[in-house]
Design a protein around this motif. Sequence first.
Motif, PDB file in Angstrom:
ATOM      1  N   THR A  99       0.824  -1.213   0.000  1.00  0.00           N
ATOM      2  CA  THR A  99       0.000   0.000   0.000  1.00  0.00           C
ATOM      3  C   THR A  99       0.858   1.262   0.000  1.00  0.00           C
TER       4      THR A  99
ATOM      5  N   ILE B 206      -5.085   1.469   6.466  1.00  0.00           N
ATOM      6  CA  ILE B 206      -4.476   0.142   6.317  1.00  0.00           C
ATOM      7  C   ILE B 206      -3.203   0.048   7.168  1.00  0.00           C
TER       8      ILE B 206
ATOM      9  N   THR C 105      -4.590   4.532   2.738  1.00  0.00           N
ATOM     10  CA  THR C 105      -3.248   4.093   3.131  1.00  0.00           C
ATOM     11  C   THR C 105      -3.071   4.213   4.634  1.00  0.00           C
TER      12      THR C 105
END
Length: 131
Positions: free
Chosen positions: A33, A46, A43
């Motif tokens: 990512t 995550i 991003t």
Amino acid sequence: MSEKCETGPHDWVASKGRFILTWVLPAILIVITGVMQLAPWITGSIWAIALSWMGYACLRNARQCGRMHCFFSGPFFLGAAVFALVTGLQWIQWLTFKELGIILLIGTPLVCVLPEVFWGTYKTAEHVEKE
């Protein structure tokens, strides 16, 4: 304490399967990512989830079996998770994901190696008496 961890399933770092699920796969997810052109909030989310999982697992491992570096890597990953989230939400402008990635790339080996070099692999009764 260390005998139980070295010979049993209590040390997640010593178990290849748990190590992969707990630290390698989240790290791969962070790298993937990190190079993708996703929205910052995606991003950041995550990375925050992956780093939180890694940090939780480290603290759990530190408590469960006394793995020395986990006392340091757990807070390191949880702190990085907070920075990933606030960077993704763009609440701070002075840190980028590239910079956070560099911090993780340099900091992770340091917090995972140096504590065990100085104090051994597992927290022993000797360490407990000093506290």
